[in-house]
Design a protein around this motif. Structure first.
Motif: not given
Length: 565
Positions: A323-332
């Motif tokens: 969740g953290i990794v893919f959530g940060m991916f969705l930031w950009y």
């Protein structure tokens, strides 16, 4: 005069005669054309008069039925509202009913054209269409009597599975693989919606309380239910604890929508109560499913015990990490300046949630899926809030809300359709099973009330958390019959009765706690929680309006049209 000259003179006279006849012929043709035009004009005039007379007649006949000429008076009686509801053009609830019927009919017709027998009575798609339509109608009826729609959806699903002759065409015609997949998709949608709505400030403040709320009530209810079932039902200790873990899980499918509804109306936001309960729900489920898997492995000696014990924390860690990794991916991604930003964000977020749910099941780490969905949405929304301008509406929340409106009826109807009363409810187990369930629930409510001490909540808010922390549905429907399936698979006839008892009490927990829990949350929330207005001020305001999410609930209509039926 010669013959040639005479012939020439006669030719000229004939030519002059013919020329003299031309104007006369042209005049005749013109007069005929004029006569025709006059006749057409007369006919058009008559036709126009007839059309106008017909229009006047239709207008006179329709005028008593049109809202334009008969507006609803300010203080209308029930009869006047009922009469106004059926006036033309269709409006308000009647228009919604017509729209819904046409939509369902067209969807069914398309499915018949594409799949033929599968969309006919007795087919899987026909059963799903009927289940969906009945669930929407049942939810809408319950919202009219000020009860949560999900209660009506659950009851409709159970009825379609247990009514004779109907269950053959609908309830039993639904393929288990389709049912499981649709429930997973619906859970993904509601967990994403919950993650988008989590308050990071409140979560940070209540992080230790979340862990206490997730672990302590679950474990104490498990122990209490195990002891009660051992002495009341005579279950061996391993089967007693297996039942305890089945009953110890709360249902995100019931808790999360009910809490989100209260949150949308501003209840409990000042203390972060919705965030507290929603965040703890996923951890609670992981703990209960892990405990059940460990005891199941001990009972049937399937797999390494050490691996089963480690599996639970590993699933939680993997879910949060994903969740953290893919959530940060969705930031950009997609880029903030991209065209159709909301569309691509919605697509990526939903795809990431589905990958967490179905991917974790494929690698036999199903506990990681719900936490992964929740964490992806929470981490992504943390950055999206900062990028959103002040006063700008939350477009992502609106998109997910529309998806939930579509999948909510399917989720609860499918959960209800999993309850087969004839096969699951054994008469000699029901009474003692209810007693076992009651003992576990009493212990859980008391422990939950005590666990949230020191979290800055008032006594009323603590009592609300305790009420909101016992509905059961999803996990019980998923794992309630696993033990019985294993006994049948292993030909362990001496354990068959124990498996049936576990399944019976799991079904009872759904039938009893899901509707009672939904009603308790909907009715107690406005009375026990503070309400925050749009300006962020805390106001004490009681309200008896429960959750009213339904495809047949037109919130954009005027008040007069909303109350016409």
């Amino acid at each position: 005069m010669s013959d040639s000259e005479e012939h020439e003179v006669n030719g000229k006279q004939n030519m002059n005669g013919s020329r003299s006849m031309l104007p006369q012929d042209e005049g005749t043709e013109q007069s005929q054309d004029e006569d025709v035009n006059v006749t057409v004009e007369i006919q058009d005039h008559v036709h126009h008069k007839r059309c106008r007379a017909l229009c006047i007649c239709c207008h006179a006949c329709c005028k008593p039925c049109r809202t334009k000429y008969h507006p609803l008076p300010p203080k209308a009686s029930i009869f006047q509202r009922l009469k106004f509801a059926f006036m033309c053009p269709p409006h308000g609830n009647i228009a919604m009913y017509i729209q819904f019927v046409v939509l369902m009919a067209m969807s069914w017709a398309v499915l018949v054209a594409l799949t033929q027998e599968n969309a006919m009575p007795g087919g899987n798609l026909f059963a799903l269409i009927v289940l969906f339509a009945g669930s929407v109608i049942g939810g809408y009826i319950f919202s009219l009597i000020r009860l949560p729609p999900l209660l009506g959806m659950l009851i409709v699903g159970a009825m379609l599975r247990n009514i004779p002759h109907v269950k053959e065409a609908v309830g039993e015609a639904i393929e288990p693989s389709w049912s499981g997949a649709l429930r997973q998709i619906a859970l993904t949608v509601i967990l994403i919606r919950a993650g988008l709505g989590l308050d990071p400030v409140a979560l940070k403040k209540l992080s230790f309380t979340v862990l206490r709320l997730a672990f302590t009530p679950c474990l104490t209810e498990c122990v209490a239910s195990a002891i009660a079932s051992h002495f009341l039902l005579g279950l061996p200790w391993e089967w007693a604890f297996m039942l305890g873990f089945v009953l110890a899980a709360v249902s995100p499918a019931v808790v999360v929508p009910s809490l989100l509804n209260l949150s949308d109306r501003g209840y409990g936001l000042d203390k972060g109560v919705p965030t507290l309960v929603i965040a703890a729900a996923s951890v609670d489920d992981v703990l209960a499913i892990t405990g059940f898997g460990v005891v199941l492995g001990i009972t049937f000696s399937t797999g390494d015990l050490a691996v089963s014990i480690i599996k639970g924390p590993l699933e939680a860690l993997l879910g949060v990490t994903y969740g953290i990794v893919f959530g940060m991916f969705l930031w950009y991604f997609p880029n903030v300046k991209s065209n159709n930003l909301v569309f691509y964000r919605s697509l990526l977020l939903f795809a990431g949630g589905l990958m967490a749910t179905f991917g974790s099941t494929a690698v036999h780490l199903s506990g990681a899926g719900p936490l992964g969905c929740l964490t992806v949405a929470f981490v992504a929304a943390y950055k999206w809030r900062k990028q959103r301008k002040e006063g700008e509406p939350d477009a992502m929340a609106e998109v997910v809300a529309i998806l939930w409106m579509l999948f909510q009826p399917l989720l609860f109807a499918l959960i209800g359709s999993a309850v087969d009363i004839e096969k699951s409810l054994q008469g000699d187990t029901v009474g003692l099973g209810i007693a076992t369930l009651a003992i576990g629930l009493v212990v859980r409510i008391i422990v939950t009330f005590l666990v949230v001490f020191g979290a800055g909540l008032s006594i009323k808010e603590q009592f609300f958390v305790a009420l909101a922390w016992f509905p059961k549905a999803t996990v019980q429907a998923a794992i309630g019959g696993l033990a019985l399936d294993l006994t049948i698979k292993n030909n362990a006839n001496h354990l068959m009765d124990y498996g049936r008892q576990v399944l019976t009490i799991a079904v009872l927990s759904i039938i009893i706690t899901a509707p009672i829990g939904a009603i308790a949350i909907a009715l107690s929330g406005p009375r026990l929680l503070n309400k925050v207005d749009k300006e962020g001020k805390v106001v004490m305001q009681n309200s008896t309006d429960p959750e009213r999410t339904s495809m047949l609930d037109d919130r954009q209509e005027e008040k007069t049209e909303m109350n016409q039926l």
